[in-house]
Design a protein around this motif. Structure first.
Motif, PDB file in Angstrom:
ATOM      1  N   PRO A 119      10.296  -5.863  -1.244  1.00 52.79           N
ATOM      2  CA  PRO A 119      10.029  -4.436  -1.011  1.00 52.79           C
ATOM      3  C   PRO A 119      11.154  -3.802  -0.197  1.00 52.79           C
ATOM      4  CG  PRO A 119       8.766  -5.750   0.527  1.00 52.79           C
ATOM      5  CD  PRO A 119       9.457  -6.726  -0.387  1.00 52.79           C
ATOM      6  N   GLU A 120      11.118  -2.501  -0.048  1.00 51.40           N
ATOM      7  CA  GLU A 120      12.124  -1.766   0.717  1.00 51.40           C
ATOM      8  C   GLU A 120      11.546  -1.409   2.079  1.00 51.40           C
ATOM      9  OE1 GLU A 120      14.693   2.403   0.522  1.00 51.40           O
ATOM     10  OE2 GLU A 120      13.679   1.623  -1.280  1.00 51.40           O
ATOM     11  N   GLU A 168      10.064 -10.153  10.614  1.00 52.43           N
ATOM     12  CA  GLU A 168      10.781  -9.629   9.449  1.00 52.43           C
ATOM     13  C   GLU A 168      10.166 -10.166   8.161  1.00 52.43           C
ATOM     14  OE1 GLU A 168      15.170  -9.318  11.638  1.00 52.43           O
ATOM     15  OE2 GLU A 168      14.689 -11.002  10.309  1.00 52.43           O
ATOM     16  N   LEU A 169       9.808 -11.433   8.158  1.00 47.69           N
ATOM     17  CA  LEU A 169       9.196 -12.031   6.975  1.00 47.69           C
ATOM     18  C   LEU A 169       7.834 -11.401   6.705  1.00 47.69           C
ATOM     19  CD1 LEU A 169      10.042 -15.795   7.590  1.00 47.69           C
ATOM     20  CD2 LEU A 169      11.221 -14.198   6.078  1.00 47.69           C
ATOM     21  N   LEU A 170       7.065 -11.175   7.759  1.00 41.80           N
ATOM     22  CA  LEU A 170       5.762 -10.529   7.588  1.00 41.80           C
ATOM     23  C   LEU A 170       5.924  -9.116   7.044  1.00 41.80           C
ATOM     24  CD1 LEU A 170       4.092 -11.729  10.907  1.00 41.80           C
ATOM     25  CD2 LEU A 170       3.463 -12.449   8.597  1.00 41.80           C
ATOM     26  N   THR A 171       6.920  -8.401   7.538  1.00 41.12           N
ATOM     27  CA  THR A 171       7.165  -7.031   7.075  1.00 41.12           C
ATOM     28  C   THR A 171       7.557  -7.016   5.605  1.00 41.12           C
ATOM     29  OG1 THR A 171       7.910  -6.398   9.287  1.00 41.12           O
ATOM     30  CG2 THR A 171       8.550  -4.958   7.464  1.00 41.12           C
ATOM     31  N   CYS A 172       8.421  -7.930   5.217  1.00 36.43           N
ATOM     32  CA  CYS A 172       8.893  -7.991   3.831  1.00 36.43           C
ATOM     33  C   CYS A 172       7.945  -8.757   2.928  1.00 36.43           C
ATOM     34  CB  CYS A 172      10.278  -8.635   3.783  1.00 36.43           C
ATOM     35  SG  CYS A 172      11.537  -7.681   4.666  1.00 36.43           S
ATOM     36  N   GLU A 222       3.130  -2.766   1.086  1.00 30.80           N
ATOM     37  CA  GLU A 222       2.384  -1.924   2.017  1.00 30.80           C
ATOM     38  C   GLU A 222       2.951  -2.033   3.433  1.00 30.80           C
ATOM     39  OE1 GLU A 222      -2.148  -1.658   3.931  1.00 30.80           O
ATOM     40  OE2 GLU A 222      -1.694  -3.051   2.298  1.00 30.80           O
ATOM     41  N   PHE A 223       3.248  -3.258   3.855  1.00 29.25           N
ATOM     42  CA  PHE A 223       3.759  -3.458   5.207  1.00 29.25           C
ATOM     43  C   PHE A 223       5.180  -2.909   5.341  1.00 29.25           C
ATOM     44  CE2 PHE A 223       0.939  -7.483   5.377  1.00 29.25           C
ATOM     45  CZ  PHE A 223      -0.188  -6.683   5.481  1.00 29.25           C
ATOM     46  N   ALA A 224       5.970  -3.086   4.309  1.00 23.47           N
ATOM     47  CA  ALA A 224       7.335  -2.559   4.336  1.00 23.47           C
ATOM     48  C   ALA A 224       7.314  -1.030   4.428  1.00 23.47           C
ATOM     49  CB  ALA A 224       8.099  -3.010   3.098  1.00 23.47           C
ATOM     50  N   ALA A 225       6.383  -0.395   3.730  1.00 24.43           N
ATOM     51  CA  ALA A 225       6.268   1.064   3.789  1.00 24.43           C
ATOM     52  C   ALA A 225       5.861   1.515   5.192  1.00 24.43           C
ATOM     53  CB  ALA A 225       5.249   1.544   2.756  1.00 24.43           C
ATOM     54  N   LEU A 226       4.967   0.781   5.836  1.00 24.11           N
ATOM     55  CA  LEU A 226       4.584   1.109   7.216  1.00 24.11           C
ATOM     56  C   LEU A 226       5.772   0.967   8.155  1.00 24.11           C
ATOM     57  CD1 LEU A 226       1.052  -0.531   7.595  1.00 24.11           C
ATOM     58  CD2 LEU A 226       1.617   1.884   7.940  1.00 24.11           C
ATOM     59  N   ASP A 227       6.599  -0.051   7.909  1.00 22.44           N
ATOM     60  CA  ASP A 227       7.789  -0.237   8.733  1.00 22.44           C
ATOM     61  C   ASP A 227       8.741   0.942   8.600  1.00 22.44           C
ATOM     62  OD1 ASP A 227       9.641  -2.108  10.333  1.00 22.44           O
ATOM     63  OD2 ASP A 227      10.846  -1.639   8.545  1.00 22.44           O
TER      64      ASP A 227
END
Length: 636
Positions: A553-554, A567-571, A575-580
């Motif tokens: 994801p972006e 970083e791994l959890l975010t990517c 959904e999590f990447a968008a929240l980031d």
């Protein structure tokens, strides 16, 4: 200094609450019960509501004043000047309480009789309706009304002065309102209460494993324990007069046989209990001058009472019958145990069957276990169901179904794979169960092995049943996990050590790395949860995953460079990447509009330092959404 400790805190197992009104720390105008009532009623007539702190202050000063109150009759006419219904009701009860404290029981009853129709009551409000009440009974009734109808924290001084009323007359609803019960506890009790909260959290996990719909009875359990805590803190000299639990409902002794997770929880709970016992004995000896033996006796009674409050309601009815099943299994074997149909309790039969098998695993009785698993998964199990049905109107009353035997059998095989690879090896040749049968949580034995980091069991199952590695969990059904489409790789990435994860990646990485679970979480997410691999090993595993290839994801950073756990959890999810990304935009907006950008920068650094713990504990969405809200609020 005092701390509020409430049933909501106990239920959610949160840290101690905010500092409440301190005993002796009320405003100078309320240095006795008379002036406390004067101020409250003057404000009420002026249109101000009676607050929780007003109630706390009055209860405090009526508990410590040598002459608690003066002439309340002069305030009775003023009640007519209060317009707000809730405020007027509280004022009426406050005046009536004051009259009761001074011994004016007749006037107190007259006041209640005059305004009874204007006071909201429930079936648990027992307001006096005759002059036969004693002063203490009237105080108890008014205290109970405030507990039922006002959110406030009971002052410690009230517990000290009226321990019998506090312990015996605090209303218990077994309903949501029990969750709002609070008591102000000493600041220096925080150390042992922190251990208690962790211990209570583990016990809450074991409180209801047998299908009973507890609902708000959880709140009642924690309310009862909060009463015990307050009594122990403020009147340890009287504790054994109210509580004398020398034995307890020992449900944990049997719950631990349900599986490796339960066994770990029980071991952790026992460790915390020993720590709490040590802290409490020391506290009673140093703070209340108890002899060591007397302190140990009191603490033992407290812990027994706490366990009983957790387990007696939900688990008490079938603890004794489960104990008999285990004793029968130990002495005569499982065949004799399952023949004792009367020991199988409605709503608990499936768990009791699983506990029998778990006991056999714990004792290394693998020949018995092998036969037991075969009995559960074959036709003879139907005879057992028929006998259950003869005792009630069909065996559905036992929360058991035709396929329950196979599910229990598969769960036991999975538990064995998780706990004992040698035991698994000894039964594999003779167990007739379909190894693809789902156990509890829709997991196969190979998933259990990965979940509990048993590499040897994984290798045994991979060799004997290679097709198992391709299974995924499924959704649907009452007991199915909320998130499905998981597989042996996601369980290994989350829970296993480096060599184990590497082997699974080599075995099924090409099949599962490109996929996500039903919540859209990919392999990187599960690796981000893993605490068993080192930073160097994690980087190597990331490289293996990326070499296989997965859609990234972006986020606010390049996910192809993700290495750290957060970083791994975010990517790990779109959904999590968008929240980031949303968080990043909110941060820069706050930074640009801040009067002092360094303040925003330092605050963000502080948040980032704890973000991993926040995400693991509370979830990614909760953690990031709350921070976005904070940053957006700073702009307003």
């Amino acid at each position: 200094m005092k701390k509020v400790f409430g049933a909501l805190i106990l239920l959610a197992i949160l840290p101690l609450g905010s500092v409440s009104a301190q005993d002796g720390g009320y405003a100078p105008a309320t240095q006795n019960a008379q002036s406390s009532a004067d101020r409250v009623l003057q404000n009420a007539v002026a249109g101000q509501p009676i607050s929780a702190n007003d109630v706390e202050a009055f209860l405090h000063w009526m508990s410590v004043s040598e002459e608690p109150v003066g002439d309340y009759e002069r305030w009775i006419p003023s009640l007519e000047g209060i317009d707000d219904g809730d405020t007027k009701s509280r004022a009426i009860i406050l005046v009536a309480l004051g009259l009761a404290v001074t011994g004016e029981t007749t006037r107190s009853v007259q006041l209640i009789e005059r305004y009874r129709d204007q006071i909201p009551t429930t079936y648990m409000d027992d307001l006096p309706d005759s002059y036969s009440y004693t002063d203490r009974e009237m105080i108890a009734a008014y205290y109970g009304w405030f507990i039922n109808n006002t959110e406030f924290s009971v002052p410690g001084t009230f517990v000290k002065s009226y321990p019998d009323i506090f312990f015996n007359n605090t209303p218990v609803w077994a309903a949501t309102r029990d969750a709002y019960f609070q008591v102000t506890l000493p600041e220096d009790s925080e150390a042992w209460l922190g251990v208690y909260s962790a211990w209570a959290s583990l016990l809450s996990d074991a409180i209801n494993p047998a299908g009973v719909r507890m609902g708000s009875m959880y709140n009642m359990v924690h309310k009862a324990n909060l009463q015990n805590i307050a009594l122990l803190e403020y009147r340890p000299d009287l504790y054994l007069s109210y509580v004398n639990s020398q034995s307890n409902v020992d449900w944990l002794d049997y719950w631990k046989f349900l599986g490796p997770y339960e066994a770990r929880i029980v071991a952790e709970a026992e460790k915390l209990e020993r720590q709490m016992e040590s802290l409490l004995v020391e506290r009673l000896a140093e703070g209340h001058y108890f002899e060591t033996d007397a302190a140990k006796q009191l603490v033992n009674a407290f812990l027994n009472e706490a366990r009983n409050s957790f387990f007696s309601i939900a688990n008490g009815p079938y603890t004794e019958s489960t104990k008999k099943l285990i004793e029968s299994t130990s002495v005569s074997g499982w065949v004799k145990a399952v023949s004792s149909i009367s020991n199988f309790h409605p709503k608990a039969a499936v768990f009791q069957l699983q506990i029998i098998g778990g006991y056999l695993i714990s004792q290394g009785e693998f020949r018995q276990l092998e036969n037991y698993i075969n009995w559960l998964s074959e036709g003879n199990f139907n005879v057992f169901l028929q006998k259950l049905g003869e005792r009630t109107d069909g065996y559905s009353d036992y929360f058991i179904e035709d396929q329950s035997g196979e599910i229990v059998a598969a769960t036991l095989l999975g538990n064995l794979a998780a706990q004992d690879s040698e035991g698994l090896k000894s039964v594999m040749e003779w167990v007739k169960l379909d190894y693809g049968q789902w156990g509890t949580f829709n997991k196969t034995p190979v998933m259990y092995a990965a979940h509990h980091n048993n590499f040897e069991s994984y290798k045994l199952l991979r060799k004997a049943h290679p097709n198992l590695l391709e299974s995924t969990t499924v959704g649907g059904g009452t007991d199915a996990p909320e998130i499905y489409d998981r597989n042996v790789l996601t369980y290994a990435l989350e829970n296993a050590e480096f060599d184990f994860v590497s082997a699974v990646l080599g075995d099924v990485g090409d099949l599962f790395v490109p996929k996500t679970d039903s919540a859209g979480r990919n392999a990187l997410f599960y690796l981000g949860l893993n605490e068993k691999v080192s930073e160097k090993e994690r980087k190597e595993l990331v490289g293996m995953i990326q070499s296989i290839g997965l859609s990234l994801p972006e986020a606010s950073f390049d996910c192809s460079l993700a290495q750290r756990r957060i970083e791994l959890l975010t990517c790990g999810s779109s959904e999590f990447a968008a929240l980031d990304k949303e968080l990043s935009s909110a941060y820069f907006a706050a930074w640009e509009q801040a009067g002092d950008p360094k303040v925003v920068l330092n605050d963000q650094r502080r948040w980032l330092s704890g973000v991993l713990d926040c995400v693991v504990e509370d979830g990614f969405e909760t953690c990031y959404s709350s921070r976005i809200w904070e940053l957006e609020r700073a702009i307003e």
